[in-house]
Design an enzyme around this catalytic site. Sequence first.
Site, mmCIF file in Angstrom:
data_model
loop_
_atom_site.group_PDB
_atom_site.id
_atom_site.type_symbol
_atom_site.label_atom_id
_atom_site.label_comp_id
_atom_site.label_asym_id
_atom_site.label_seq_id
_atom_site.Cartn_x
_atom_site.Cartn_y
_atom_site.Cartn_z
ATOM 1 N N ASN A 216 -25.135 63.083 42.622
ATOM 2 C CA ASN A 216 -24.854 61.643 42.449
ATOM 3 C C ASN A 216 -25.622 60.847 43.497
ATOM 4 O O ASN A 216 -26.353 61.407 44.310
ATOM 5 C CB ASN A 216 -23.348 61.397 42.519
ATOM 6 C CG ASN A 216 -22.774 61.807 43.859
ATOM 7 O OD1 ASN A 216 -23.114 61.244 44.890
ATOM 8 N ND2 ASN A 216 -21.924 62.839 43.844
ATOM 9 N N ASP A 285 -16.904 65.964 40.377
ATOM 10 C CA ASP A 285 -15.628 66.300 39.743
ATOM 11 C C ASP A 285 -15.772 67.505 38.821
ATOM 12 O O ASP A 285 -14.798 68.168 38.498
ATOM 13 C CB ASP A 285 -15.119 65.105 38.926
ATOM 14 C CG ASP A 285 -14.684 63.965 39.832
ATOM 15 O OD1 ASP A 285 -14.199 64.250 40.944
ATOM 16 O OD2 ASP A 285 -14.838 62.800 39.436
ATOM 17 N N PHE A 329 -11.510 57.959 50.208
ATOM 18 C CA PHE A 329 -12.316 56.828 49.747
ATOM 19 C C PHE A 329 -12.216 56.750 48.240
ATOM 20 O O PHE A 329 -11.977 57.767 47.576
ATOM 21 C CB PHE A 329 -13.782 57.008 50.168
ATOM 22 C CG PHE A 329 -14.059 56.443 51.537
ATOM 23 C CD1 PHE A 329 -13.547 57.042 52.673
ATOM 24 C CD2 PHE A 329 -14.830 55.296 51.676
ATOM 25 C CE1 PHE A 329 -13.780 56.517 53.928
ATOM 26 C CE2 PHE A 329 -15.081 54.758 52.931
ATOM 27 C CZ PHE A 329 -14.557 55.363 54.060
ATOM 28 N N LYS A 343 -4.638 56.685 43.565
ATOM 29 C CA LYS A 343 -5.301 57.810 44.252
ATOM 30 C C LYS A 343 -4.613 58.132 45.570
ATOM 31 O O LYS A 343 -4.435 59.298 45.927
ATOM 32 C CB LYS A 343 -6.772 57.466 44.529
ATOM 33 C CG LYS A 343 -7.661 57.729 43.321
ATOM 34 C CD LYS A 343 -9.111 57.401 43.559
ATOM 35 C CE LYS A 343 -9.803 57.314 42.201
ATOM 36 N NZ LYS A 343 -11.172 56.858 42.256
ATOM 37 N N LYS A 347 -3.050 61.773 46.008
ATOM 38 C CA LYS A 347 -3.714 62.669 46.956
ATOM 39 C C LYS A 347 -3.018 62.685 48.324
ATOM 40 O O LYS A 347 -3.510 63.299 49.266
ATOM 41 C CB LYS A 347 -5.185 62.276 47.089
ATOM 42 C CG LYS A 347 -5.901 62.236 45.716
ATOM 43 C CD LYS A 347 -7.393 62.196 45.816
ATOM 44 C CE LYS A 347 -8.021 62.022 44.434
ATOM 45 N NZ LYS A 347 -9.428 62.359 44.381
HETATM 46 N N1 CTP Z 1 -12.594 63.800 46.179
HETATM 47 C C1 CTP Z 1 -12.466 65.105 46.605
HETATM 48 N N2 CTP Z 1 -12.750 66.122 45.743
HETATM 49 C C2 CTP Z 1 -13.159 65.877 44.495
HETATM 50 C C3 CTP Z 1 -13.300 64.541 44.046
HETATM 51 C C4 CTP Z 1 -13.005 63.523 44.916
HETATM 52 O O1 CTP Z 1 -12.085 65.337 47.747
HETATM 53 N N3 CTP Z 1 -13.442 66.887 43.694
HETATM 54 C C5 CTP Z 1 -12.278 62.734 47.137
HETATM 55 C C6 CTP Z 1 -13.428 61.833 47.474
HETATM 56 O O2 CTP Z 1 -14.134 62.349 48.600
HETATM 57 C C7 CTP Z 1 -12.759 60.534 47.830
HETATM 58 C C8 CTP Z 1 -11.562 60.526 46.906
HETATM 59 O O3 CTP Z 1 -11.342 61.875 46.517
HETATM 60 O O4 CTP Z 1 -12.298 60.497 49.147
HETATM 61 C C9 CTP Z 1 -11.692 59.701 45.690
HETATM 62 O O5 CTP Z 1 -12.860 60.031 44.996
HETATM 63 P P1 CTP Z 1 -13.205 59.348 43.607
HETATM 64 O O6 CTP Z 1 -14.442 59.988 43.058
HETATM 65 O O7 CTP Z 1 -13.172 57.853 43.768
HETATM 66 O O8 CTP Z 1 -11.917 59.709 42.790
HETATM 67 P P2 CTP Z 1 -11.584 60.813 41.758
HETATM 68 O O9 CTP Z 1 -10.325 61.451 42.202
HETATM 69 O O10 CTP Z 1 -12.739 61.698 41.498
HETATM 70 O O11 CTP Z 1 -11.205 59.927 40.484
HETATM 71 P P3 CTP Z 1 -12.150 59.189 39.415
HETATM 72 O O12 CTP Z 1 -13.494 59.849 39.480
HETATM 73 O O13 CTP Z 1 -11.439 59.419 38.146
HETATM 74 O O14 CTP Z 1 -12.149 57.742 39.807
#
Ligand code: CTP
Length: 409
Positions: A216, A285, A329, A343, A347
């Site tokens: 990304n 993800d 974040f 979130k 979390k």
């Molecule tokens: N995060 C993580 N591990 C993952 C995905 C996300 O630790 N596999 C953490 C990111 O580092 C960030 C937070 O979760 O601190 C939120 O990440 P974000 O991508 O905004 O949220 P997601 O939970 O992936 O939700 P979505 O993509 O549906 O918005």
Amino acid sequence: MLQGKKIVLGITGGIAAYKAAALCSGLVKQGADVHVIMTRSASKFITELTLQTLSRNPVHIDTFDERDPEVVTHINLADLADLVLIAPATANTIAKMAHGLADDMLSSTLLATMAPIMVAPAMNVHMYQHPAVVQNMNTLVSRGVLMIEPGSGMLACGYVGKGRLEEPETIIRVVQDFFQAQAHRNQLSQALAGKKVTVTAGATVERIDPVRFITNDSSGKMGIAIAKSARDMGASVRLIAGTVQVPLPEGIETVRVQSAQDMYEAVLGEWNSTDIMVQTAAVADYRPRTVYDTKMKKKDEGLTLELEKTVDILESLGQRKQGQFLIGFAAETNDVAEHAMGKLKRKNCDLLVANDVTTVGAGFGTDTNVVQIYDADGLVVDLPLMSKDDVAIQLLSVVAKRLNGVSTS
Ligand code: CTP
């Protein structure tokens, strides 16, 4: 506001030297302990007795006029100063400073001091614009000397233009602001002393085959800014970095990782000894269900990649929290507050930093950000557009306040 501050006031030989009396008096009234050094030329414009009376300290002109056998005066003055302020500073004194001359009491003290130096120039407009003077001033600025730019107006020489010594009240305000900012920096530099901060930054890379991957746009700038600020606030810092598009900071122990799984394992390795965990990284993800050992060959038909979920690192940490302070974040494009709170709860974060990546100046790749910080009760602070470095300081200041009750605002 200047109580107890020792200021060496250097006065050099221009007509604006008469304003140094008001400056000296104003500094003393604010509580500063002012020690005046005059050049011989300055003493043609204003008397030693005037400055001695206003400062209530002996005035120094001659390097060899040693009155106290216990000390070498110019070294003593250089050492005692919290700030050396030259006002007015002539073109000649500025040139001597730029070239490191030490042929009188003031220039010798300036070479010997480790204190911050502030210079308020005053001279004829054409002298001020002369390339030699401009170059000398630039040299001083590049060495960290703080300049109080002269004002514009009618000059004593009859010209109208830039070169007039800034008014004493303004100089006093600049000095006050300087000490206030210094006090703030000192306070900040201890705000996370004794804490271990682990920060993840950048993008993860999920391999498809040896030459292809899914990733990304994360540049790593926000996470690196947090790691640096945490170090500057006295913490011991571990940075766990995926791919980043900026240089990694020197002096911070950094673990390089590729995939979400690598990052998870690196984070777990630090988790037990971590006090503050900041999960800034943009973690994939999903990852390809199959990773090919050899390069995938093109076929006639289309290609469907099957993806499987990666571990949610933050969520997993939230479930195993044992006193760690956990910060997540969230990059959002809509309904920021609602998604952020969702979130944070899901979390189990202590704080969640959310930004709307559609806002100008926010999100991936930029040097600035626009964020809101949430806790379990809702919005803690809504920060305007600012540099990622400043966002980092603001965020960690909230953390320091919550962990130690140390207010850094
Ligand atoms: N995060 C993580 N591990 C993952 C995905 C996300 O630790 N596999 C953490 C990111 O580092 C960030 C937070 O979760 O601190 C939120 O990440 P974000 O991508 O905004 O949220 P997601 O939970 O992936 O939700 P979505 O993509 O549906 O918005």
